[in-house]
Enzyme design. Structure first.
Site, PDB file in Angstrom:
ATOM      1  CG  HIS A   1      -0.099 -51.352  -1.079  1.00  0.00           C
ATOM      2  ND1 HIS A   1      -0.297 -51.327  -2.439  1.00  0.00           N
ATOM      3  CD2 HIS A   1       0.994 -52.141  -0.877  1.00  0.00           C
ATOM      4  CE1 HIS A   1       0.639 -52.052  -3.038  1.00  0.00           C
ATOM      5  NE2 HIS A   1       1.433 -52.551  -2.111  1.00  0.00           N
TER       6      HIS A   1
ATOM      7  CG  ASP B   1       3.560 -54.313  -4.134  1.00  0.00           C
ATOM      8  OD1 ASP B   1       3.289 -53.100  -4.036  1.00  0.00           O
ATOM      9  OD2 ASP B   1       4.708 -54.772  -4.009  1.00  0.00           O
TER      10      ASP B   1
END
Length: 305
Positions: free
Chosen positions: A282, A114
């Site tokens: 994610h 991320d």
């Protein structure tokens, strides 16, 4: 003992908490293991604890360095800057390089997720002699992200637009219930609920719901929109690519996996790319830690550090 110290003691046994002075402030580094250096960078809205199911299983082969990146966790948090320079990925990457130099590591492998992956990618582009290998999880480079965005991506990744609004608009709105906002991100980027460790989740929320942390997150996204993509444009026009072996990982059930041609985009940025889709959303390090560890073990073992 703070909740952060308690979480490190329980989730990262054998790791040592160290404060590293840099030109702009103190960075928390949590270090364990022996061998070649491996830096692991977390994403939003988390801390270094996101690696707790992976990092301890790498310490038999690597000196593993987990940091809280600038603006997150216990690391220093520059405030609002009209120039938005403090949270460019270039500045954040330079700080991580300074941390590694201060720890005695001139070369190291990089694994990141991320926001941390955005920092890691920039570090590999700007300082190729320092990075021996790079593994990034579930990101699309800033320039490509904004070029490829459409209505559905804007809906699914709504905060990419919301957090880039002028200071203090998003900060003011988030202040009404910062924990609810962060939980919306932590719980909303996968088809299935993420099974966070309760203590880790508590630490994420406590660290990242302060006014200083919220401003830092907003500033980081603003820098991505206003400056990072310009840096990417310059590199693209110059034909600059990541030179080291690069493993690109993404969650098949997350926004990146559903909406982007990951391999095409990353082939444009890497000279030696490899690809490993993960059976997750994610938050790969906590949704699919065993799959991620297997991919990392194969990648790191196959390449010379």
């Amino acid at each position: 003992m703070t909740i952060f110290e308690e979480a490190d003691a329980r989730l990262l046994p054998g790791f040592e908490r160290r404060w590293i002075g840099t030109a702009h402030g103190k960075v928390l580094a949590v270090v364990g293991g022996t061998g070649p250096a491996l830096l692991m960078l977390h994403g939003d809205p988390q801390t270094h604890l996101c690696w707790h199911q992976i990092a301890p299983k790498l310490t038999d082969r690597f000196t593993v360095v987990l940091t809280d990146i600038r603006g997150r966790g216990e690391t220093h948090k520059p405030g609002h800057d009209p120039e938005q320079s403090a949270y460019t990925k270039r500045a954040m990457a330079a700080e991580q390089l300074e941390v590694m130099y201060n720890l005695g590591h001139n070369k190291f492998a990089l694994v990141a997720h991320d926001r941390g992956a955005r920092v890691a990618r920039r570090l590999a582009l700007d300082h190729p002699k320092a990075v021996t290998q790079l593994a990034v999880m579930d990101i699309i480079p800033a320039l490509d992200f904004y070029e490829c965005s459409n209505a559905q991506i804007a809906q699914d990744y709504f905060y990419f637009s919301f957090l880039t609004q002028d200071h203090p608009v998003p900060e003011t709105l988030i202040a009404g219930d910062p924990e609810a906002f962060l939980k919306l991100i932590l719980m909303g980027l996968s088809d299935n609920a993420v099974n966070y460790d309760a203590l880790a989740l508590q630490a994420y929320l406590q660290a990242n719901t302060t006014p200083e942390a919220i401003t830092a997150m907003c500033e980081c996204f603003r820098a991505g929109f206003h400056i990072d993509r310009r840096h990417d444009q310059t590199d693209r026009e110059a034909g600059k690519k990541i030179a080291c072996p690069t493993l690109v990982m993404w969650g098949e059930y997350g926004v990146v996996g559903k909406h982007f041609d990951v391999e095409r985009i990353w082939r444009g940025w890497c000279e030696l790319p490899e690809f490993a889709p993960m059976p997750s959303g994610h938050f790969i390090p906590e949704e699919a830690p065993e799959n991620a560890l297997a991919a990392l073990n194969g990648f790191l073992s196959a390449k010379a550090l």
